[in-house]
Write a protein that holds these residues in place. Structure first.
Motif, PDB file in Angstrom:
ATOM      1  N   SER A 115      15.950  24.549 -12.474  1.00  0.00           N
ATOM      2  CA  SER A 115      16.609  26.352 -12.064  1.00  0.00           C
ATOM      3  C   SER A 115      17.214  26.644 -12.620  1.00  0.00           C
ATOM      4  N   LEU A 116      17.292  27.672 -13.781  1.00  0.00           N
ATOM      5  CA  LEU A 116      19.043  28.399 -14.554  1.00  0.00           C
ATOM      6  C   LEU A 116      19.697  28.154 -13.893  1.00  0.00           C
ATOM      7  N   ASP A 117      19.980  28.211 -12.467  1.00  0.00           N
ATOM      8  CA  ASP A 117      20.356  28.955 -10.969  1.00  0.00           C
ATOM      9  C   ASP A 117      21.630  27.503 -11.031  1.00  0.00           C
ATOM     10  N   ASP A 118      20.856  26.893 -11.318  1.00  0.00           N
ATOM     11  CA  ASP A 118      21.230  24.547 -10.775  1.00  0.00           C
ATOM     12  C   ASP A 118      22.887  24.579 -11.863  1.00  0.00           C
ATOM     13  N   LYS A 119      23.523  24.367 -10.490  1.00  0.00           N
ATOM     14  CA  LYS A 119      24.531  23.952 -11.580  1.00  0.00           C
ATOM     15  C   LYS A 119      25.012  22.704 -12.141  1.00  0.00           C
ATOM     16  N   VAL A 120      25.581  22.487 -13.649  1.00  0.00           N
ATOM     17  CA  VAL A 120      25.744  21.890 -14.691  1.00  0.00           C
ATOM     18  C   VAL A 120      25.350  20.331 -14.110  1.00  0.00           C
ATOM     19  N   SER A 121      26.342  20.025 -12.963  1.00  0.00           N
ATOM     20  CA  SER A 121      27.155  18.988 -12.541  1.00  0.00           C
ATOM     21  C   SER A 121      26.152  18.013 -11.901  1.00  0.00           C
ATOM     22  N   LYS A 122      25.121  18.917 -11.845  1.00  0.00           N
ATOM     23  CA  LYS A 122      23.247  18.294 -11.286  1.00  0.00           C
ATOM     24  C   LYS A 122      23.120  17.370 -12.231  1.00  0.00           C
ATOM     25  N   TYR A 123      23.270  17.253 -13.509  1.00  0.00           N
ATOM     26  CA  TYR A 123      22.460  16.864 -14.921  1.00  0.00           C
ATOM     27  C   TYR A 123      23.478  16.419 -15.755  1.00  0.00           C
ATOM     28  N   ILE A 124      24.774  16.912 -16.079  1.00  0.00           N
ATOM     29  CA  ILE A 124      25.563  16.522 -16.961  1.00  0.00           C
ATOM     30  C   ILE A 124      27.299  15.825 -15.973  1.00  0.00           C
ATOM     31  N   PRO A 125      27.465  14.587 -16.145  1.00  0.00           N
ATOM     32  CA  PRO A 125      28.635  14.367 -15.116  1.00  0.00           C
ATOM     33  C   PRO A 125      29.971  15.065 -15.610  1.00  0.00           C
ATOM     34  N   ASP A 126      31.224  15.495 -15.469  1.00  0.00           N
ATOM     35  CA  ASP A 126      32.411  14.335 -16.188  1.00  0.00           C
ATOM     36  C   ASP A 126      32.743  16.160 -16.451  1.00  0.00           C
ATOM     37  N   ILE A 127      31.443  17.068 -16.494  1.00  0.00           N
ATOM     38  CA  ILE A 127      32.251  18.568 -17.112  1.00  0.00           C
ATOM     39  C   ILE A 127      33.277  19.529 -16.200  1.00  0.00           C
ATOM     40  N   THR A 128      34.033  19.905 -16.529  1.00  0.00           N
ATOM     41  CA  THR A 128      35.385  20.912 -15.913  1.00  0.00           C
ATOM     42  C   THR A 128      34.777  21.898 -15.149  1.00  0.00           C
ATOM     43  N   ASP A 129      35.008  21.594 -14.007  1.00  0.00           N
ATOM     44  CA  ASP A 129      33.762  22.667 -12.340  1.00  0.00           C
ATOM     45  C   ASP A 129      32.432  23.069 -12.901  1.00  0.00           C
ATOM     46  N   GLY A 130      31.753  21.321 -13.532  1.00  0.00           N
ATOM     47  CA  GLY A 130      30.712  21.502 -12.966  1.00  0.00           C
ATOM     48  C   GLY A 130      29.714  21.875 -12.340  1.00  0.00           C
ATOM     49  N   ASP A 131      30.595  21.796 -11.463  1.00  0.00           N
ATOM     50  CA  ASP A 131      30.028  21.885  -9.922  1.00  0.00           C
ATOM     51  C   ASP A 131      29.848  23.928  -9.423  1.00  0.00           C
ATOM     52  N   LYS A 132      30.479  24.117 -10.650  1.00  0.00           N
ATOM     53  CA  LYS A 132      30.798  25.881 -10.430  1.00  0.00           C
ATOM     54  C   LYS A 132      30.091  26.834 -11.566  1.00  0.00           C
ATOM     55  N   ILE A 133      29.223  26.112 -12.336  1.00  0.00           N
ATOM     56  CA  ILE A 133      29.564  26.186 -13.923  1.00  0.00           C
ATOM     57  C   ILE A 133      27.340  26.265 -13.465  1.00  0.00           C
ATOM     58  N   SER A 134      26.548  27.289 -13.172  1.00  0.00           N
ATOM     59  CA  SER A 134      25.222  27.845 -13.837  1.00  0.00           C
ATOM     60  C   SER A 134      24.782  27.126 -14.960  1.00  0.00           C
ATOM     61  N   LEU A 135      23.632  26.720 -15.553  1.00  0.00           N
ATOM     62  CA  LEU A 135      23.076  27.149 -16.312  1.00  0.00           C
ATOM     63  C   LEU A 135      22.588  28.120 -17.122  1.00  0.00           C
ATOM     64  N   ARG A 136      22.497  28.849 -16.278  1.00  0.00           N
ATOM     65  CA  ARG A 136      22.583  30.635 -17.118  1.00  0.00           C
ATOM     66  C   ARG A 136      24.072  30.467 -17.602  1.00  0.00           C
ATOM     67  N   GLN A 137      24.901  30.522 -17.477  1.00  0.00           N
ATOM     68  CA  GLN A 137      26.111  31.043 -17.138  1.00  0.00           C
ATOM     69  C   GLN A 137      26.594  29.919 -18.865  1.00  0.00           C
ATOM     70  N   LEU A 138      26.129  28.967 -19.270  1.00  0.00           N
ATOM     71  CA  LEU A 138      26.391  28.217 -20.465  1.00  0.00           C
ATOM     72  C   LEU A 138      25.235  29.398 -21.485  1.00  0.00           C
ATOM     73  N   LEU A 139      24.416  30.123 -21.121  1.00  0.00           N
ATOM     74  CA  LEU A 139      23.428  30.306 -21.907  1.00  0.00           C
ATOM     75  C   LEU A 139      23.554  31.448 -22.268  1.00  0.00           C
ATOM     76  N   SER A 140      24.691  32.228 -20.656  1.00  0.00           N
ATOM     77  CA  SER A 140      25.151  33.422 -21.595  1.00  0.00           C
ATOM     78  C   SER A 140      26.273  33.883 -21.990  1.00  0.00           C
ATOM     79  N   HIS A 141      27.040  31.920 -22.406  1.00  0.00           N
ATOM     80  CA  HIS A 141      28.625  32.837 -22.768  1.00  0.00           C
ATOM     81  C   HIS A 141      29.282  32.867 -21.632  1.00  0.00           C
TER      82      HIS A 141
END
Length: 482
Positions: A115-141
């Motif tokens: 889901s684009l509302d999933d958090k990055v940490s669900k798929y890629i570990p050790d990203i800063t605040d990956g538990d707060k960043i959604s996939l949608r936010q990756l795509l929308s800068h």
């Protein structure tokens, strides 16, 4: 890498973005229409003259009109071993690739893998605040991840090959530039992370997934830009300041990945534009999601969706992105309501040749929308006032009490003495939207002469039923760039 047109209103189409805002032609009126011989000649002349003027070695151009590709042609020298341009040669499209990465995530969402509302940490570990960043936010800068390539040159590390994980380790583990969702800041890093997620869930390389799901069904030939080098491929060029045009040294492998790894011809990119116009390949709701501007936490938006910028250009809704790779620049803009699109790819990353070509083509192949009757009448009125001021006369019955107070004998003399010598007017055009402010109607104009231009800022009373405005409250003139 250049930012897209919509969010910044900066370098791309800046001159057009302040143009007259008029009504778009309804979709029902759009029909496939090949370029006339006169239009073809105009495009040929525009491109060859721009290449000669700017020093850009070559350009690949494609035009969609009425929902079909009606023109695809290449010009100039594509490399030291390709003196004759080939319209099917793949140029590096750089950040125009981002919309394909975004499309891949949308397709995976349709497959139920994310889901684009999933958090990055669900798929890629050790990203800063990956538990707060959604996939949608990756795509929308809007993730806050620091951009790894803000420079418009190839920095030292880019001479050494890199992997997506290497980019993540160096840039995506830094403190965020801002809390996710609170700001917009262009980030190639976010797209590298997005590409890694695609590969993890698809179980294959990003390009292989795109080829299977998008490129082959559309008949698009797309390759990794790292492989689009050598004999038979366009070569990138650049200039240092105003120096000679020289071959640019490509970046080492891996530096663009999901942020901009694709190479294709303008004709093939136009096939994707046609798919966007026809809502094919992706479900209509996915196209709509990509083209919907993402809002920040404060409710504001700068017009960027998921890998594309959106906005309004001269009354026409557009979907757009530009791109920059070492030695290459690209512009791809789609006008959904007109069923039209313009693609321009050049093999230099110096100058604005790609912008000039795209602007000129839009003016050539898209008919001007019908003018608003009130704006037309108002322009005629303001032109008459401008002519009076140049002659040193002024019908004060056209002025409000405040404007009459402003135009003292000295001010009127300054208008006459500075404007009369400018010579023949070559163009008098309203710039921007007609607006209401402070109980007045605001319209602005650009007046062009042989060697300079001036701008006029006007305010008028709301006026009568003609919509032209009543008495004039303000009529100010200032020099602007020609």
């Amino acid at each position: 890498m250049p930012m897209p047109l919509g969010p910044s209103l900066a370098p791309l189409f800046a001159r057009l973005l302040i143009g007259v805002v008029l009504t778009a032609i309804p979709v029902a009126q759009a029909q496939a229409q090949a370029l006339t011989p006169a239009e073809t000649a105009q495009v040929d002349t525009l491109v060859t003259a721009t290449l000669a003027k700017t020093g850009a070695p070559s350009a690949s151009v494609a035009i969609v009109r009425g929902g079909e590709i009606v023109f695809a042609r290449a010009y100039g020298k594509q490399s030291e071993t390709m003196p004759v341009a080939n319209a099917d040669a793949p140029y590096q499209i750089a950040s125009v690739s981002k919309q394909f990465t975004a499309a891949a995530l949308l397709l995976l969402e349709n497959e139920g893998k994310l889901s684009l509302d999933d958090k990055v940490s669900k798929y890629i570990p050790d990203i800063t605040d990956g538990d707060k960043i959604s996939l949608r936010q990756l795509l929308s800068h809007t993730s806050g991840l620091q951009d790894y390539w803000p420079q418009d040159y190839s920095f030292k590390a880019m001479s050494t090959p890199v992997t997506p994980q290497g980019i993540v380790d160096r840039w995506a583990k830094k403190p965020l530039d801002f809390a996710p969702g609170t700001q917009w800041q262009y980030s190639n890093t976010g797209y590298v992370v997005a590409g890694m997620i695609v590969e993890k869930l698809a179980g294959e390389p990003l390009l292989a997934y795109l080829d299977r799901k998008i490129f082959k069904p559309l008949g698009i030939k797309a390759i990794d830009q790292d492989l689009a080098v050598g004999k038979g491929y366009p070569q990138g060029y650049g200039r240092a300041a105003l120096g000679p045009v020289r071959v640019a040294t490509p970046a080492a492998h891996g530096w663009l990945f999901a942020a901009g790894e694709l190479s294709m011809s303008a004709r093939d990119l136009a096939k994707w534009n046609v798919a966007r116009l026809n809502r094919s390949i992706l479900p209509p709701e996915d196209w709509a999601a990509q083209e919907t501007a993402v809002k920040l936490t404060d409710g504001s938006s700068n017009g960027y969706g998921l890998g594309v910028a959106t906005g309004n250009l001269n009354g026409r809704r557009y979907v757009e992105h530009s791109g920059e790779a070492v030695g290459f620049l690209s512009e791809n803009i789609v006008f959904p309501d007109e069923k039209a699109a313009v693609t321009v790819l050049v093999n230099t990353w110096s100058g604005d040749s790609y912008q000039e070509i795209a602007q000129g083509i839009i003016k050539t192949v898209l008919p001007p929308p019908p003018a608003d009757a009130a704006d037309t009448a108002a322009a005629k009125k303001m032109r008459a006032v401008f002519d009076q001021l140049r002659a040193g006369t002024l019908d004060r019955g056209l002025l409000t009490e405040d404007a009459d107070f402003y135009f003292t004998p000295d001010v009127l003399a300054d208008f006459r003495n500075s404007l009369a010598p400018l010579g023949k007017i070559t163009d008098f055009t309203q710039m921007g939207k007609t607006r209401l402010r402070g109980g007045f109607v605001n319209r602005n104009y650009r007046v062009t002469f042989a060697d300079r231009a001036v701008g006029i800022s006007t305010y008028s009373e709301l006026g009568d039923s003609t919509g032209t405005g009543g008495r004039i409250e303000q009529f100010l003139v200032a020099q602007v760039q020609k």
